[in-house]
Design a protein around this motif. Structure first.
Motif, mmCIF file in Angstrom:
data_model
loop_
_atom_site.group_PDB
_atom_site.id
_atom_site.type_symbol
_atom_site.label_atom_id
_atom_site.label_comp_id
_atom_site.label_asym_id
_atom_site.label_seq_id
_atom_site.Cartn_x
_atom_site.Cartn_y
_atom_site.Cartn_z
ATOM 1 N N PHE A 1 41.550 -38.555 24.253
ATOM 2 C CA PHE A 1 40.238 -38.106 23.784
ATOM 3 C C PHE A 1 39.886 -38.804 22.462
ATOM 4 C CE2 PHE A 1 37.287 -35.443 21.543
ATOM 5 C CZ PHE A 1 36.396 -35.016 22.532
ATOM 6 N N ASN A 2 40.858 -38.819 21.560
ATOM 7 C CA ASN A 2 40.611 -39.444 20.259
ATOM 8 C C ASN A 2 40.352 -40.937 20.380
ATOM 9 O OD1 ASN A 2 41.216 -36.902 19.428
ATOM 10 N ND2 ASN A 2 42.535 -37.542 17.732
ATOM 11 N N TYR B 1 36.765 -41.245 21.505
ATOM 12 C CA TYR B 1 35.852 -40.821 20.441
ATOM 13 C C TYR B 1 35.844 -41.826 19.288
ATOM 14 C CZ TYR B 1 33.820 -38.000 16.729
ATOM 15 O OH TYR B 1 33.024 -37.540 15.723
ATOM 16 N N TYR C 1 39.918 -29.469 18.046
ATOM 17 C CA TYR C 1 41.274 -29.394 18.594
ATOM 18 C C TYR C 1 42.014 -30.708 18.382
ATOM 19 C CZ TYR C 1 40.428 -24.930 20.958
ATOM 20 O OH TYR C 1 40.171 -23.623 21.223
ATOM 21 N N SER C 2 41.302 -31.834 18.466
ATOM 22 C CA SER C 2 41.961 -33.136 18.329
ATOM 23 C C SER C 2 42.132 -33.531 16.877
ATOM 24 C CB SER C 2 41.135 -34.224 19.019
ATOM 25 O OG SER C 2 40.817 -33.835 20.312
ATOM 26 N N GLN D 1 34.312 -28.294 20.107
ATOM 27 C CA GLN D 1 35.628 -27.678 20.164
ATOM 28 C C GLN D 1 36.751 -28.702 20.331
ATOM 29 O OE1 GLN D 1 35.106 -24.107 21.864
ATOM 30 N NE2 GLN D 1 37.208 -23.451 22.022
ATOM 31 N N GLN D 2 36.540 -29.631 21.270
ATOM 32 C CA GLN D 2 37.602 -30.596 21.522
ATOM 33 C C GLN D 2 37.838 -31.485 20.309
ATOM 34 O OE1 GLN D 2 39.812 -30.769 23.965
ATOM 35 N NE2 GLN D 2 40.755 -32.564 23.018
ATOM 36 N N LEU D 3 36.739 -31.816 19.585
ATOM 37 C CA LEU D 3 36.894 -32.643 18.389
ATOM 38 C C LEU D 3 37.720 -31.916 17.334
ATOM 39 C CD1 LEU D 3 33.354 -34.200 17.933
ATOM 40 C CD2 LEU D 3 35.391 -35.252 18.845
ATOM 41 N N LEU E 1 39.748 -34.298 14.892
ATOM 42 C CA LEU E 1 38.748 -35.284 14.475
ATOM 43 C C LEU E 1 37.672 -34.655 13.609
ATOM 44 C CD1 LEU E 1 38.362 -37.140 17.872
ATOM 45 C CD2 LEU E 1 39.404 -38.052 15.813
ATOM 46 N N PHE F 1 39.772 -29.870 26.563
ATOM 47 C CA PHE F 1 38.902 -28.709 26.621
ATOM 48 C C PHE F 1 37.662 -29.035 27.437
ATOM 49 C CE2 PHE F 1 35.568 -25.941 25.074
ATOM 50 C CZ PHE F 1 36.195 -24.714 25.066
ATOM 51 N N GLU G 1 34.385 -27.205 29.463
ATOM 52 C CA GLU G 1 33.691 -25.915 29.459
ATOM 53 C C GLU G 1 33.385 -25.448 30.874
ATOM 54 O OE1 GLU G 1 30.949 -27.772 27.096
ATOM 55 O OE2 GLU G 1 32.354 -27.680 25.433
ATOM 56 N N ASN H 1 46.856 -39.313 22.976
ATOM 57 C CA ASN H 1 45.629 -38.621 22.600
ATOM 58 C C ASN H 1 44.409 -39.394 23.098
ATOM 59 O OD1 ASN H 1 43.825 -36.906 21.403
ATOM 60 N ND2 ASN H 1 45.001 -36.749 19.490
ATOM 61 N N LYS I 1 46.070 -27.527 23.181
ATOM 62 C CA LYS I 1 44.874 -28.289 22.842
ATOM 63 C C LYS I 1 45.038 -29.773 23.133
ATOM 64 C CE LYS I 1 43.811 -24.919 19.326
ATOM 65 N NZ LYS I 1 43.969 -24.567 17.910
ATOM 66 N N LEU I 2 46.298 -30.264 23.076
ATOM 67 C CA LEU I 2 46.536 -31.677 23.354
ATOM 68 C C LEU I 2 46.738 -31.925 24.845
ATOM 69 C CD1 LEU I 2 48.998 -32.570 20.464
ATOM 70 C CD2 LEU I 2 46.631 -33.332 20.706
#
Lengths: 602, 324
Positions: free
Chosen positions: B275-276, B279, A242-243, A238-240, A245, B322, B324, B273, B317-318
């Motif tokens: 998270f990005n 990742y 949302y981002s 989900q987060q991917l 990616l 997210f 869980e 960002n 979302k930013l």
């Protein structure tokens, strides 16, 4: 279309032949046989593969459907529990006294303690005030539900169960969890008035995640949940998403209400299966990867490749073998033919082996060679006979008796002061021998042959003291054609010795040369004694015993004509006793030029 | 006799070819060793860097690699970070993902790792080296410009401001300052009273803010260049009772900052960002291990949010990672 195909079919082998410089039967057979078989095998392989893979995809899709059926039921059950909890709240809202509310709160506390998936239960009054929250934290006073769509929808339609897409819960200060909400309206009596309130059950993703993860769609396959507007309810990444990616093929999923489709998503073939979820507008979507769900696919591909390689090797070897079997006898034949081509006819008969066609070919070849051998021997013996009879004919001219008698006549005439006769006879004799020899040519002009006969007749007329008269009648057109020499003289000689000499009356010799169709006819007619029929029958069979006998000269002429011109031509004799004889010689109308080529042969 | 020979040869060839195919297809399955990727960040805390960690671990799960996440307790502990990179070299990890605490001081150890054959991917804060494989992070000059734009939007073109930067000389701070000052240089009415450095410590930021508010008479706004500066300043302003009066334009989106924004202490935030970064850092590290082409630099982008737009679905979302 068909014509083009045909052209290609015809063209290709030519091109191949040219570029590889192979045009032996063996390589053509090998190449075409292998090519056709290999193409056929590859086509069958591709056909099998595509049938198998489409079937496999169908099977995979249906098994994914079955797996998803269970997951769908589980998720529906889960949503049902949520609805049941809200129903429980609704049932308890008949009494809104503080006591009862306290009871409800206690009951909810217990429920929330048991269920980790429920984050919050809240009850709002119709004007947006928080009536109850569990667990009870400090509510965020900056947040008002009156501006929220879900609240207004719930108040408007209290009967509906409303599921909201994931969002950040803003109910409490300093807490911002991601939740999925279920809302419903509550009909309550509060302070004596009928009011519509709203209940809110916020769930976290733990149960939905577990439900989705529990289902196995291969190692990399996964399940996600979307609502009808394409909002992702739950996705393992989900987060991917949302981002930004990751992407998901949500548009296709929304378009297709329910069912499954196969597509190539980011370079991978995957099966997407879609199921509607009861009680909500959600859809559960299963994604599985074809290459994973169909593990035998790779085995099957390998199998087909093995069969193909195996088959191709086999076909190539087999075609080499077969083509060599076919072409080997042909090659042997070719070798023998090469020898014949170089003029060697002395070869033994070939062993008849190989396929039927080759056998027949070999037989025909053997037959042909033996026929050629026979013909060659025939030609050799014919040539010999021809030379012999020519020699005989020449020899006949230089007959010493003839020369002696002629010279004797000349002497006799000289003694009688007959100078005119001497000079006539001497001239005739000279012409006679000149033409007889004629520089060794065998073929001479018809005019020369006639002159030769005339010279002979001049000599003989003097010698026989005018015992006969003669007439020579020649068709002008015949004069310039060619003929073998010394054919008239032997006939005339016969007419004198065996015809006229035997009668008392004055003899008559009539010579006619004319063209009849494509033949030249030399005719010598006399009024002499004639030939007895039994004699006439055997006239060409007699072996020359005596040079003087009738038929020796005739037979020589006959043989030479046959040898030179063939069986269509020859000598024809008609005779009647005491009436006379007519001899007709026929030769082909050759024209003048033929004489030159004949010269070369002799 | 000869024909028999040929058939025997034929069969032999067939057998050999089949067995060859069998062998080659049998050798296809080989177990791949699980790769180790070390991620060293500036510090370990529950805000920005925790989201970076989430991103890195999401990539780790997806690509089935081990992620070893590490960072010193304090951002100023540059030696500690150098030591961690050295450890990664000693452990001979397959790749290193690094958020450099210092633009210059981390260069030798990072280049040493590169020389040892370890791909180095830099995230968030760049390094003064051309030997690294890739830089993934916010375009900080652009983020600085957005701070300036937001200041004009929320406070106006006539104001007196204080800039709360973090570590003097660190690449990100330098670039954000550059972008910000460049943006506001168009407006003559903006007066910058001072630029303060809080060393990425909330308490220092808070103290500095209290000091300057008490000594200066008229301050319209604070512009904070990172999360710690923003939170420290916000606490100070809130405690001093100037909320809404002295405006704060901040950076990043920690829960505390969000909370302050909802209480109108903070007027707007420029968010990144993280998270990005985490990742993509791991993803490109993996690509570098496999010798695939890696982009020289990746801009993960920045956005301006305020109280009004932060709960819009696309911003939610930013702002809120997210979980869980």
């Amino acid at each position: 279309m068909r014509r083009r195909l045909k052209r290609i079919l015809i063209k290709t082998p030519k091109v191949v032949r040219k570029s590889f410089r192979i045009n032996s039967i063996q390589s053509i057979i090998t190449l075409s046989f292998s090519t056709i078989t290999i193409i056929a095998m590859i086509m069958v392989g591709i056909g099998l593969y595509s049938t198998f893979s489409s079937n496999a995809e169908k099977n995979a899709a249906s098994s994914a459907q079955q797996i998803m059926d269970q997951a769908t039921i589980n998720l529906e059950n889960y949503l049902e529990t949520m609805i049941e909890i809200s129903d429980l709240i609704s049932a308890n809202m008949i009494d809104t006294s503080p006591d009862n509310m306290q009871n409800l709160d206690n009951m909810l506390s217990l429920t929330l303690e048991l269920r980790e998936d429920i984050v919050t239960v809240a009850i709002y009054t119709g004007n947006g005030n928080v009536m109850l929250t569990n667990p009870g934290h400090d509510t965020d006073r900056t947040y008002s539900v009156l501006q929220q769509d879900w609240f207004n929808q719930t108040i408007e339609d209290p009967e509906a169960y409303l599921f909201q897409p994931p969002h950040v819960q803003r109910l409490f200060e300093g807490r911002r969890p991601w939740v999925v909400s279920m809302n419903r309206g509550l009909s309550v009596e509060y302070l004596g008035r009928d009011e519509t309130w709203a209940a809110m059950v916020d769930m976290n993703f733990s149960v939905i995640e577990e439900l989705c993860n529990r289902v196995s769609l291969g190692n990399r396959g996964y399940i996600y949940v979307v609502d009808k507007d394409g909002n992702i309810i739950f996705h393992p990444q989900q987060q991917l998403i949302y981002s930004g990616l990751k992407e998901e093929s949500i548009d296709e999923v929304i378009e297709l209400e329910q069912g499954s489709f196969v597509d190539d998503f980011q370079g991978e073939r995957r099966i997407t299966t879609i199921k509607n979820i009861q009680y909500s507008d959600w859809k559960m979507v299963g994604v599985s990867y074809v290459d994973e769900l169909v593990p035998n696919m790779r085995d099957f591909t390998n199998f087909i490749i093995i069969i193909l390689v195996f088959g191709i090797v086999f076909v190539v070897l087999a075609s080499i073998f077969i083509s060599s079997r076919i072409s080997k006898p042909v090659k042997r034949l070719e070798h023998q033919m090469n020898r014949v081509e170089q003029g060697d006819f002395d070869i033994e008969n070939l062993e008849v082996k190989g396929e039927d066609e080759v056998k027949r070919l070999t037989k025909a070849f053997n037959l042909m060679i033996s026929r050629i051998k026979m013909l060659m021997n025939q030609i050799i013996s014919e040539q010999e006979a021809k030379r012999k009879s020519e020699f005989n004919a020449l020899q006949a001219q230089i007959n010493p008796h003839f020369l002696y008698n002629t010279l004797d006549s000349i002497i006799w005439m000289n003694e009688n002061q007959n100078h005119e006769g001497v000079s006539e006879m001497t001239g005739a004799l000279a012409r006679f021998f000149r033409i007889s020899i004629s520089k060794g040519n065998e073929v001479i002009d018809v005019s020369d042959e006639v002159e030769h006969a005339a010279s002979y007749l001049v000599i003989q007329k003097i010698r026989y003291k005018n015992k006969f008269d003669y007439t020579i009648d020649v068709q002008d057109e015949a004069l310039h054609h060619k003929t073998i020499k010394l054919i008239l003289q032997p006939i005339i000689e016969n007419a004198i010795y065996h015809g006229i000499n035997k009668i008392q009356d004055k003899g008559e010799i009539y010579i006619k040369v004319f063209i009849e169709g494509d033949k030249i006819i030399f005719r010598v007619a006399d009024n002499g004694f004639g030939i007895k029929p039994e004699r006439l029958k055997k006239i060409f069979e007699t072996e020359p015993t005596n040079k003087r006998t009738l038929g020796v000269g005739l037979k020589n002429v006959y043989e030479r004509i046959k040898l030179s011109y063939g069986d269509e031509y020859g000598v024809d004799i008609k005779s009647e006793i005491e009436v006379g004889t007519t001899v007709s010689i026929s030769i082909p109308l050759t024209g003048e030029q033929i004489g030159d080529s004949d010269e070369k042969i002799t | 006799m000869r024909r028999l020979h040929r058939i025997v040869i034929l069969i032999l060839i067939l057998v050999i070819s089949v067995s060859l195919i069998g062998c080659s297809s049998g050798e296809l399955t080989t177990e791949e060793k699980k790769l180790n990727i070390k991620v060293v960040v500036k510090m370990q805390e529950p805000g920005f860097w925790a989201v970076v960690q989430m991103g890195a671990e999401a990539a780790g799960r997806e690509f089935n690699v081990n992620i070893d996440f590490d960072g010193p307790t304090y951002e100023r502990d540059i030696d500690g970070q150098i030591e961690m990179v050295q450890e990664a070299i000693d452990e001979d990890v397959d790749a290193l993902v690094l958020a450099a605490s210092d633009y210059e001081l981390l260069v030798p150890v990072a280049e040493k790792a590169k020389a040892a054959g370890i791909p180095v991917i830099i995230i968030d804060s760049n390094l003064n080296s051309d030997k690294i494989d890739s830089f993934i992070g916010t375009d900080n000059v652009d983020a600085g410009r957005k701070l300036g734009e937001s200041l004009i939007d929320k406070v106006g073109a006539e104001c007196r401001i204080v800039v709360m930067s973090f570590v003097k000389g660190t690449a990100t701070a330098v670039q954000r300052e550059e972008g910000f000052f460049d943006e506001i240089s168009q407006y003559e009415g903006i007066e910058v009273i001072d630029t303060l450095y809080c060393n990425s410590e909330e308490s220092l930021a808070k103290q500095l803010t209290i000091d300057i508010v008490n000594s200066e008479t008229e301050i319209d706004a604070f512009v904070c260049l990172n999360a710690y500066g923003t939170v420290g300043t916000a606490y100070a302003i809130d405690e001093l009772g100037y909320a809404g009066e002295i405006k704060i334009i901040g950076f990043d989106s920690t829960p505390e900052e969000i909370s302050f924004m909802e209480k109108d202490v903070i007027q707007s935030l420029v968010i990144q960002n993280p998270f990005n970064m985490g990742y993509l850092g791991v993803k490109y590290a993996l690509d570098a291990i496999r010798n695939e082409k890696v982009p020289r630099s990746v801009n993960t982008g920045s956005e301006v949010i305020d109280k009004e737009n932060m709960y819009l679905p696309e911003n939610q979302k930013l702002v809120f990672p997210f979980t869980e």
